[in-house]
Design a protein around this motif. Structure first.
Motif, mmCIF file in Angstrom:
data_model
loop_
_atom_site.group_PDB
_atom_site.id
_atom_site.type_symbol
_atom_site.label_atom_id
_atom_site.label_comp_id
_atom_site.label_asym_id
_atom_site.label_seq_id
_atom_site.Cartn_x
_atom_site.Cartn_y
_atom_site.Cartn_z
ATOM 1 N N GLY A 77 0.819 -1.209 0.000
ATOM 2 C CA GLY A 77 0.000 0.000 0.000
ATOM 3 C C GLY A 77 0.850 1.255 0.000
ATOM 4 N N ALA B 253 1.958 3.048 2.518
ATOM 5 C CA ALA B 253 2.873 3.169 3.674
ATOM 6 C C ALA B 253 3.103 4.622 4.085
ATOM 7 C CB ALA B 253 4.194 2.457 3.377
ATOM 8 N N ASN C 151 11.075 0.629 -0.921
ATOM 9 C CA ASN C 151 11.676 -0.300 -1.883
ATOM 10 C C ASN C 151 10.894 -0.217 -3.205
ATOM 11 O OD1 ASN C 151 12.646 -2.489 -3.279
ATOM 12 N ND2 ASN C 151 12.462 -3.928 -1.581
HETATM 13 N N1 LIG Z 1 -3.091 -1.681 -3.486
HETATM 14 C C1 LIG Z 1 -3.110 -0.630 -2.696
HETATM 15 O O1 LIG Z 1 -3.103 0.507 -3.154
HETATM 16 C C2 LIG Z 1 -3.114 -0.842 -1.212
HETATM 17 C C3 LIG Z 1 -2.779 -2.093 -0.662
HETATM 18 C C4 LIG Z 1 -2.701 -2.215 0.729
HETATM 19 C C5 LIG Z 1 -2.969 -1.119 1.541
HETATM 20 N N2 LIG Z 1 -3.324 0.057 0.946
HETATM 21 C C6 LIG Z 1 -3.517 1.293 1.747
HETATM 22 O O2 LIG Z 1 -2.234 1.798 2.135
HETATM 23 C C7 LIG Z 1 -2.333 2.446 3.404
HETATM 24 C C8 LIG Z 1 -1.321 1.835 4.361
HETATM 25 O O3 LIG Z 1 -1.691 0.478 4.602
HETATM 26 P P1 LIG Z 1 -0.815 -0.575 5.394
HETATM 27 O O4 LIG Z 1 0.118 0.179 6.309
HETATM 28 O O5 LIG Z 1 -1.721 -1.579 5.958
HETATM 29 O O6 LIG Z 1 0.027 -1.360 4.267
HETATM 30 P P2 LIG Z 1 1.333 -0.928 3.466
HETATM 31 O O7 LIG Z 1 1.609 -1.985 2.461
HETATM 32 O O8 LIG Z 1 1.212 0.446 2.946
HETATM 33 O O9 LIG Z 1 2.524 -0.922 4.529
HETATM 34 C C9 LIG Z 1 2.699 -1.906 5.541
HETATM 35 C C10 LIG Z 1 4.174 -1.955 5.927
HETATM 36 O O10 LIG Z 1 4.874 -2.720 4.937
HETATM 37 C C11 LIG Z 1 6.138 -2.176 4.691
HETATM 38 N N3 LIG Z 1 6.203 -1.753 3.282
HETATM 39 C C12 LIG Z 1 5.180 -1.654 2.406
HETATM 40 N N4 LIG Z 1 5.633 -1.271 1.216
HETATM 41 C C13 LIG Z 1 6.968 -1.129 1.320
HETATM 42 C C14 LIG Z 1 7.999 -0.734 0.418
HETATM 43 N N5 LIG Z 1 7.758 -0.446 -0.869
HETATM 44 N N6 LIG Z 1 9.267 -0.686 0.880
HETATM 45 C C15 LIG Z 1 9.542 -0.988 2.141
HETATM 46 N N7 LIG Z 1 8.613 -1.378 3.055
HETATM 47 C C16 LIG Z 1 7.341 -1.427 2.635
HETATM 48 C C17 LIG Z 1 6.289 -1.018 5.665
HETATM 49 O O11 LIG Z 1 6.904 -1.485 6.833
HETATM 50 C C18 LIG Z 1 4.869 -0.618 5.935
HETATM 51 O O12 LIG Z 1 4.750 0.059 7.158
HETATM 52 C C19 LIG Z 1 -3.784 2.277 3.853
HETATM 53 O O13 LIG Z 1 -4.481 3.452 3.492
HETATM 54 C C20 LIG Z 1 -4.279 1.096 3.040
HETATM 55 O O14 LIG Z 1 -5.657 1.121 2.825
HETATM 56 C C21 LIG Z 1 -3.365 0.230 -0.383
#
Ligand SMILES: NC(=O)c1ccc[n+]([C@@H]2O[C@H](COP(=O)([O-])OP(=O)(O)OC[C@H]3O[C@@H](n4cnc5c(N)ncnc54)[C@H](O)[C@@H]3O)[C@@H](O)[C@H]2O)c1
Length: 348
Positions: free
Chosen positions: A276, A278, A288
């Motif tokens: 998502g 993040a 990343n």
């Molecule tokens: N497909 C999408 O667009 C999608 C998917 C999942 C969540 N979301 C949204 O994103 C927002 C944050 O959600 P979340 O915190 O549950 O999930 P997230 O995937 O954004 O992040 C969760 C954790 O994963 C790690 N992470 C994620 N992507 C990374 C990267 N590219 N590099 C390094 N570490 C990474 C980080 O530690 C982060 O805190 C929310 O608003 C959610 O609804 C969107």
């Protein structure tokens, strides 16, 4: 190839910038013209204009050859309305019924499973992408009271289940793979998942070269951890696929590594990293970009640019092996610098 690019929110913007850089560079190196058109949709656009996606938005997207999305989600939009309209809306409106998520470990040191290496973690998950619990059928009665009733229905149709299970078998056949595993919870969800059982049992005999197995989803989660090497192709519903592919992402080095495609074979399809937006990481040049860059490779592969996709995959593998990556997978580079390294190692 004309691609609509929706960078979206948070780190989505940063990883998309790197994916675009890589697509442009690989095009240049192989003499292809990739036209990338940025669409501004996302939280900023919604907060400024009140519009999540314009009224003709889905028709506009259909005119492109492919769609690339970064990530959507912003704390300033607590109900995630814009993300629902842009991301889930596009999946439903463009009928992108195949959610294709490869789970491929590039280097043993990235895998949290003891003693497992790239030979043990190399499978794909096909998640049904247009039905199940995510269709939003249901409602809340007397919300906010002690008498509240909340109902969310799971939708399973013969057409929907049949086409995703068939896709899994066809994919296995086309790639020379020999195993397809279907996961459901038909022991407890005796109505909806009986349909998955019926369809799987009807389709499996049509693919005699492929061994068809079935696990309940809870057992599948256990076997993914205990013995991931037994899997080649997994097919499951929308919710279960969502969950097990985050588990799969951890086998690859975390959410920053995982790529995906939302596909309707032969029609405009959409590619995005699994992670998502993040928000905590946003604007810090630490996200990343590999999940996004590998999603770009999936897009090119799906559109028939096989050599270009392979060049990206090879450059990503080199970056991982040479530790020229971001901190989440043990490197010291920023998002932009990790993208630059991959751009500089795209070789025919
Ligand atoms: N497909 C999408 O667009 C999608 C998917 C999942 C969540 N979301 C949204 O994103 C927002 C944050 O959600 P979340 O915190 O549950 O999930 P997230 O995937 O954004 O992040 C969760 C954790 O994963 C790690 N992470 C994620 N992507 C990374 C990267 N590219 N590099 C390094 N570490 C990474 C980080 O530690 C982060 O805190 C929310 O608003 C959610 O609804 C969107």
């Amino acid at each position: 190839m004309r691609v609509a690019v929706i960078a979206g929110d948070g780190i989505g913007k940063e990883v998309t910038a790197e994916a675009i850089k890589v697509i442009a560079a690989v095009g240049e190196r192989f003499g292809q013209r990739f036209e990338l058109e940025q669409l501004p949709w996302g939280a900023d656009y919604y907060l400024q204009s009140g519009v999540t996606i314009p009224p003709n938005g889905y028709d506009l997207l259909r005119e492109f050859d492919a769609i690339f999305i970064g990530a959507l989600g912003d704390p300033r939009v607590p109900d995630n309305r814009h993300a629902r309209d842009i991301l889930l809306g596009t999946r439903f409106e463009l009928d992108l019924y195949v959610n294709y998520r490869p789970v491929k470990l590039l280097d043993e040191r990235l895998c949290p499973l003891k003693g497992r290496g790239p030979a043990d973690v190399n499978f794909v998950v096909f998640r049904e992408n247009t039905e199940g619990l995510y269709v939003g059928v249901g409602g809340r009665f007397k919300p906010g009271t002690d008498d509240e009733v909340a109902i969310q229905e799971e939708l399973n149709t013969f057409k929907g289940v049949h086409r995703i299970v068939k896709h899994a078998f066809e994919f296995a056949g086309a790639k020379g793979l020999t195993k397809v595993c279907m996961a459901d919870k038909s022991n407890a969800m005796t109505q909806g998942h009986a349909l998955w059982q019926r369809v799987f049992k009807e389709l499996a005999p049509k693919y005699p070269g492929i061994t068809a197995t079935h696990y309940y989803i809870d057992a599948l989660a256990m076997y993914m951890v205990l013995d991931p090497g037994q899997f080649q192709v997994i097919v499951t519903n929308n919710l279960f696929g969502d969950i097990i592919t985050d588990l799969g992402a951890t086998f690859q080095g975390g959410l920053g590594m995982a790529a995906s495609g939302n596909i309707h074979p032969g029609k405009t399809s959409m590619f995005e990293p699994v992670h998502g937006s993040a928000p905590k990481f946003a604007g810090k040049n630490i996200a990343n970009p590999i999940g996004a860059i590998s999603s770009a490779a999936l897009m090119l592969e799906t559109k028939g640019f096989t050599r270009e996709a392979e060049a990206i995959d090879k450059a990503v593998l080199k970056a991982v092996r040479e530790h020229q990556v971001t901190a989440d997978i043990g490197g010291q580079l920023g998002t932009r610098e990790a993208g630059d390294y991959i751009v500089n190692h795209l070789h025919p």
